[in-house]
Design a protein around this motif. Sequence first.
Motif, PDB file in Angstrom:
ATOM      1  N   TYR A  56      66.617  35.390  45.433  1.00 45.03           N
ATOM      2  CA  TYR A  56      66.916  36.841  46.581  1.00 45.03           C
ATOM      3  C   TYR A  56      65.756  37.374  46.017  1.00 45.03           C
ATOM      4  O   TYR A  56      64.280  37.336  47.967  1.00 45.03           O
ATOM      5  N   GLY A  57      64.749  37.742  45.029  1.00 38.60           N
ATOM      6  CA  GLY A  57      63.402  38.232  45.368  1.00 38.60           C
ATOM      7  C   GLY A  57      62.740  37.567  46.240  1.00 38.60           C
ATOM      8  O   GLY A  57      61.740  37.775  46.470  1.00 38.60           O
ATOM      9  N   ARG A  58      62.529  36.132  45.568  1.00 37.76           N
ATOM     10  CA  ARG A  58      61.931  35.186  46.546  1.00 37.76           C
ATOM     11  C   ARG A  58      61.823  34.888  47.635  1.00 37.76           C
ATOM     12  O   ARG A  58      60.264  34.950  48.485  1.00 37.76           O
ATOM     13  N   TYR A  59      63.435  35.009  48.187  1.00 39.25           N
ATOM     14  CA  TYR A  59      63.042  34.738  49.403  1.00 39.25           C
ATOM     15  C   TYR A  59      62.272  36.416  50.306  1.00 39.25           C
ATOM     16  O   TYR A  59      61.840  35.680  51.586  1.00 39.25           O
ATOM     17  N   LYS A  60      63.179  37.197  50.281  1.00 38.95           N
ATOM     18  CA  LYS A  60      63.005  38.425  49.977  1.00 38.95           C
ATOM     19  C   LYS A  60      61.075  38.472  50.271  1.00 38.95           C
ATOM     20  O   LYS A  60      60.086  38.934  51.309  1.00 38.95           O
ATOM     21  N   ASP A  61      59.778  38.064  49.346  1.00 41.18           N
ATOM     22  CA  ASP A  61      59.023  38.093  49.008  1.00 41.18           C
ATOM     23  C   ASP A  61      58.683  36.975  50.185  1.00 41.18           C
ATOM     24  O   ASP A  61      56.765  37.750  50.805  1.00 41.18           O
ATOM     25  N   LEU A  62      59.199  36.109  50.729  1.00 40.36           N
ATOM     26  CA  LEU A  62      58.927  34.849  50.722  1.00 40.36           C
ATOM     27  C   LEU A  62      58.597  35.315  53.354  1.00 40.36           C
ATOM     28  O   LEU A  62      57.795  35.083  53.671  1.00 40.36           O
ATOM     29  N   PHE A  63      59.633  35.914  53.677  1.00 45.34           N
ATOM     30  CA  PHE A  63      60.365  35.850  54.770  1.00 45.34           C
ATOM     31  C   PHE A  63      58.971  37.307  55.738  1.00 45.34           C
ATOM     32  O   PHE A  63      58.600  36.328  56.510  1.00 45.34           O
ATOM     33  N   PRO A  64      57.961  38.005  55.104  1.00 47.13           N
ATOM     34  CA  PRO A  64      56.738  38.455  55.177  1.00 47.13           C
ATOM     35  C   PRO A  64      55.835  38.128  55.892  1.00 47.13           C
ATOM     36  O   PRO A  64      55.323  37.587  57.136  1.00 47.13           O
ATOM     37  N   HIS A  65      55.612  36.582  54.657  1.00 47.80           N
ATOM     38  CA  HIS A  65      54.378  35.434  55.403  1.00 47.80           C
ATOM     39  C   HIS A  65      54.948  35.004  56.321  1.00 47.80           C
ATOM     40  O   HIS A  65      54.145  34.980  57.252  1.00 47.80           O
ATOM     41  N   PRO A 111      64.867  23.271  53.732  1.00 50.26           N
ATOM     42  CA  PRO A 111      65.186  23.043  51.524  1.00 50.26           C
ATOM     43  C   PRO A 111      65.901  23.947  51.345  1.00 50.26           C
ATOM     44  O   PRO A 111      66.352  24.445  50.233  1.00 50.26           O
ATOM     45  N   LEU A 112      65.514  24.779  52.002  1.00 47.78           N
ATOM     46  CA  LEU A 112      66.039  26.232  51.323  1.00 47.78           C
ATOM     47  C   LEU A 112      67.883  27.036  51.320  1.00 47.78           C
ATOM     48  O   LEU A 112      68.056  27.550  50.774  1.00 47.78           O
ATOM     49  N   LYS A 113      67.767  25.995  52.607  1.00 48.89           N
ATOM     50  CA  LYS A 113      69.233  25.742  52.941  1.00 48.89           C
ATOM     51  C   LYS A 113      69.802  27.750  53.048  1.00 48.89           C
ATOM     52  O   LYS A 113      71.191  28.192  53.032  1.00 48.89           O
ATOM     53  N   LEU A 114      69.405  28.001  53.922  1.00 47.14           N
ATOM     54  CA  LEU A 114      69.349  29.188  54.034  1.00 47.14           C
ATOM     55  C   LEU A 114      69.502  28.664  55.895  1.00 47.14           C
ATOM     56  O   LEU A 114      68.934  27.984  57.104  1.00 47.14           O
ATOM     57  N   LEU A 169      67.687  36.926  61.357  1.00 43.38           N
ATOM     58  CA  LEU A 169      69.394  36.660  61.395  1.00 43.38           C
ATOM     59  C   LEU A 169      69.421  36.079  60.188  1.00 43.38           C
ATOM     60  O   LEU A 169      69.254  34.973  60.448  1.00 43.38           O
ATOM     61  N   VAL A 170      69.585  36.018  58.303  1.00 43.78           N
ATOM     62  CA  VAL A 170      70.071  35.204  57.233  1.00 43.78           C
ATOM     63  C   VAL A 170      70.929  34.926  57.103  1.00 43.78           C
ATOM     64  O   VAL A 170      71.139  36.062  56.367  1.00 43.78           O
ATOM     65  N   LYS A 171      72.438  34.452  57.401  1.00 50.25           N
ATOM     66  CA  LYS A 171      73.360  34.601  57.207  1.00 50.25           C
ATOM     67  C   LYS A 171      74.391  34.646  56.004  1.00 50.25           C
ATOM     68  O   LYS A 171      75.304  34.586  55.814  1.00 50.25           O
ATOM     69  N   ASN A 172      73.367  33.749  54.827  1.00 54.37           N
ATOM     70  CA  ASN A 172      74.066  33.219  53.188  1.00 54.37           C
ATOM     71  C   ASN A 172      72.657  33.733  52.561  1.00 54.37           C
ATOM     72  O   ASN A 172      72.417  32.361  52.091  1.00 54.37           O
ATOM     73  N   MET A 173      72.305  34.969  52.615  1.00 53.33           N
ATOM     74  CA  MET A 173      71.218  35.351  51.823  1.00 53.33           C
ATOM     75  C   MET A 173      72.326  35.367  49.424  1.00 53.33           C
ATOM     76  O   MET A 173      73.020  35.634  49.613  1.00 53.33           O
ATOM     77  N   PRO A 174      71.312  34.798  48.641  1.00 51.97           N
ATOM     78  CA  PRO A 174      71.946  34.808  47.800  1.00 51.97           C
ATOM     79  C   PRO A 174      72.193  35.876  46.306  1.00 51.97           C
ATOM     80  O   PRO A 174      71.335  35.986  45.930  1.00 51.97           O
TER      81      PRO A 174
END
Length: 386
Positions: free
Chosen positions: A248-257, A178-181, A236-241
């Motif tokens: 971008y900040g939301r995704y970086k907060d989400l990844f560690p979880h 759903p995040l289109k990553l 590896l995330v190939k299309n970070m916004p």
Amino acid sequence: MTKLVLAIDDDKLVHRVIEESLAGFCKLIHAKNGDEGLRQAFKYNPDIILLDVEMPGKTGYEVCSELKQNQLTKETPVMFLSGKTELTERVRGYNSGASDYIVKPFNAEELIARIRVLYDYRQHSKKLKSDIEQAQITAEIAMTDSGDMGRIMRYVRQSYHAHDVATLAEYLFEFFAPLKLDIVVAFWHHDVGLFYTADAAVCPLEQELIEQHRSTNRFVDFSHRTIVNYSHVSMLVKNMPLDDAALYGRYKDLFPHILDITNAKAQEIQINKLALSEVQQVDTAFDALAQHIHSSTERYDYVVTLFTEQLAELQHSVSKVDCQSIVASLLPIQAKFALLNDEFTDIKQQLNDVVLSRSELVTKLQKSADENTANEHVSDTDIELF
């Protein structure tokens, strides 16, 4: 902060009265007709606009309507200055977007008081609008966080049923869909990586980049790509916004979880796989031992039978032969019993090896369980957020 007021009127005397009335109270800009007034308003974006009703060209009502239709000035309070006292005129002014209506002639105190009210009204409106926007942003963040946490909990439940990293990778791709990553995930076992992607093969360069950055930082950013590293998994995330700082900040907060969960599950899968392998080795050893015991038992039965037969013959013939021949006949049987004893010695050694292997396996499983318990406490407080 000095208030900026724009006066739009075709009467020079009115401009002079306004200037004298507002001297020292605010900074004043003048315009002699509607078109000039619109240009000045769009250029300087004043705090208050004083607008005459009857002017050559565009009327004050038309000018006010255009001001309210423009994104830059639609929130600017407009006060009509008019010699008409009828209620219908006030209604027309209100319908065109005005916030106040003052009748000519007016005195300085009244004008200043009305401008103060309109200025406070605009500041209050700005604050209220800002509060509403902030509340909406907060609500959106809360809804987003709630949605993310709900999907994280769903992923936790799914990962519980994953017994191999291929299945775990599928659940991970489902989480990020759903995040289109567009992601590539690598699971590490010692120095060997198993690479997975959602809908295509992993290209050699992607694999090489992940391998080279595995032992560097937790987050590695290059261009619009990001690598996230954990001990048992890398992503590896190939299309970070990069063009959307909030996302971008939301995704970086989400990844560690999500990766903390994935890393723990990948470690558990590896431990279980290793334990299963060692248990299978123990089973194989027991199978070999059982076969050995079965074979030795058959040979033992044969030797006992043979010895019984020879002993019977010996008893029958003991009176017919001398002692030397009796000893000679017993020597082969002694050798066979010695061989049987050696075989049982080997069986005993194998049993000791099996017991030792089982003890080591139990120790490893206990150590892994203790480490997992410790990691559970650490992961609650040692989550890296950005």
